[in-house]
Design an enzyme around this catalytic site. Sequence first.
Site, PDB file in Angstrom:
ATOM      1  N   LYS A  69       0.795  -1.220   0.000  1.00  0.00           N
ATOM      2  CA  LYS A  69       0.000   0.000   0.000  1.00  0.00           C
ATOM      3  C   LYS A  69       0.835   1.281   0.000  1.00  0.00           C
ATOM      4  O   LYS A  69       0.362   2.324  -0.461  1.00  0.00           O
ATOM      5  CB  LYS A  69      -0.958  -0.003   1.194  1.00  0.00           C
ATOM      6  CG  LYS A  69      -2.045  -1.061   1.119  1.00  0.00           C
ATOM      7  CD  LYS A  69      -2.839  -1.118   2.426  1.00  0.00           C
ATOM      8  CE  LYS A  69      -3.870  -2.246   2.388  1.00  0.00           C
ATOM      9  NZ  LYS A  69      -5.114  -1.804   1.750  1.00  0.00           N
ATOM     10  N   SER A 129       1.024  -0.758  12.089  1.00  0.00           N
ATOM     11  CA  SER A 129       1.551   0.558  11.715  1.00  0.00           C
ATOM     12  C   SER A 129       1.779   0.686  10.215  1.00  0.00           C
ATOM     13  O   SER A 129       2.456   1.604   9.762  1.00  0.00           O
ATOM     14  CB  SER A 129       2.882   0.818  12.441  1.00  0.00           C
ATOM     15  OG  SER A 129       3.849  -0.172  12.102  1.00  0.00           O
ATOM     16  N   GLY A 130       1.217  -0.213   9.424  1.00  0.00           N
ATOM     17  CA  GLY A 130       1.405  -0.186   7.978  1.00  0.00           C
ATOM     18  C   GLY A 130       0.400   0.712   7.279  1.00  0.00           C
ATOM     19  O   GLY A 130      -0.231   1.586   7.886  1.00  0.00           O
ATOM     20  N   GLY A 131       0.237   0.482   5.968  1.00  0.00           N
ATOM     21  CA  GLY A 131      -0.634   1.326   5.173  1.00  0.00           C
ATOM     22  C   GLY A 131      -2.081   1.297   5.619  1.00  0.00           C
ATOM     23  O   GLY A 131      -2.743   2.335   5.706  1.00  0.00           O
TER      24      GLY A 131
END
Length: 270
Positions: A69, A129-131
Amino acid sequence: MPILNKDMTLCISLAARPSNIGTRFHNYLYDQLDLNYVYKAFAPTDLAQAIAGVRGLPIRGCAVSMPYKEDVIALVDRMDPSAKAIDSVNTIVNDDGVLTAYNTDYLAIARLLRDHRVPATHSVLMRGSGGMAKAVAAALRDAGFSDVTVVARNEAAGRALADLYDFAWQPQPGTSTADLLINVTPLGMSGQDEDVQAFSNEAVAAARVVFDVVALPAETPLITAARAAGKPVITGAEVIAIQAEEQFVLYTGVRPTPDQVREASEFSRS
């Protein structure tokens, strides 16, 4: 679905762990609405080459899932405000070789928080904590949630996300509890992490609402534990149906009815 032909419009998805959910959802609606489209899922071995293929073939639409993402941002031409605001992409639309990135995850999360009437006064533990986590964090912030803790092993990514929205950060859930638990990681997803429960039974017992964005399976270990504890749940199946509906409209220019969306979602998981 029409027989494959030279005029058929192709849409695809790119994911590390592709499923048939989006494939069945979109193709069901193409058939119901008599559209000369076909949808196919892929696990790319080279993301840059895959996006070049979207541009050059040309492929009309491309859904983007974990873990791509953010990586696709450098590969597109334009960022719609929905993606630019959170630096995360889940949808690419190809207009004559010009690739525009969107994010329909944010729209789905915002609608679900509203439809399930989750109070903004709830404290929140959000793991990831990613997209996709950026989309969730933005939706929480915009809905008025302020007591939010981002749980992420990667300190740099976790702190950056937390600081962006004036939230707290911690590396592991530990013994922490909150009114709303949200899993935005692959924990519980079919594959190597499918047996991992993202939050402990103690945290689930203390929660008022449990939300897992993992769509495959919809009944993750976390959702199963929450149901057993009698907690209201929001599932990844709901997320994927709403975001897929918005993708469908971007690709085709056609808005299916609520009944058609519901039927397509049921078919995609049957």
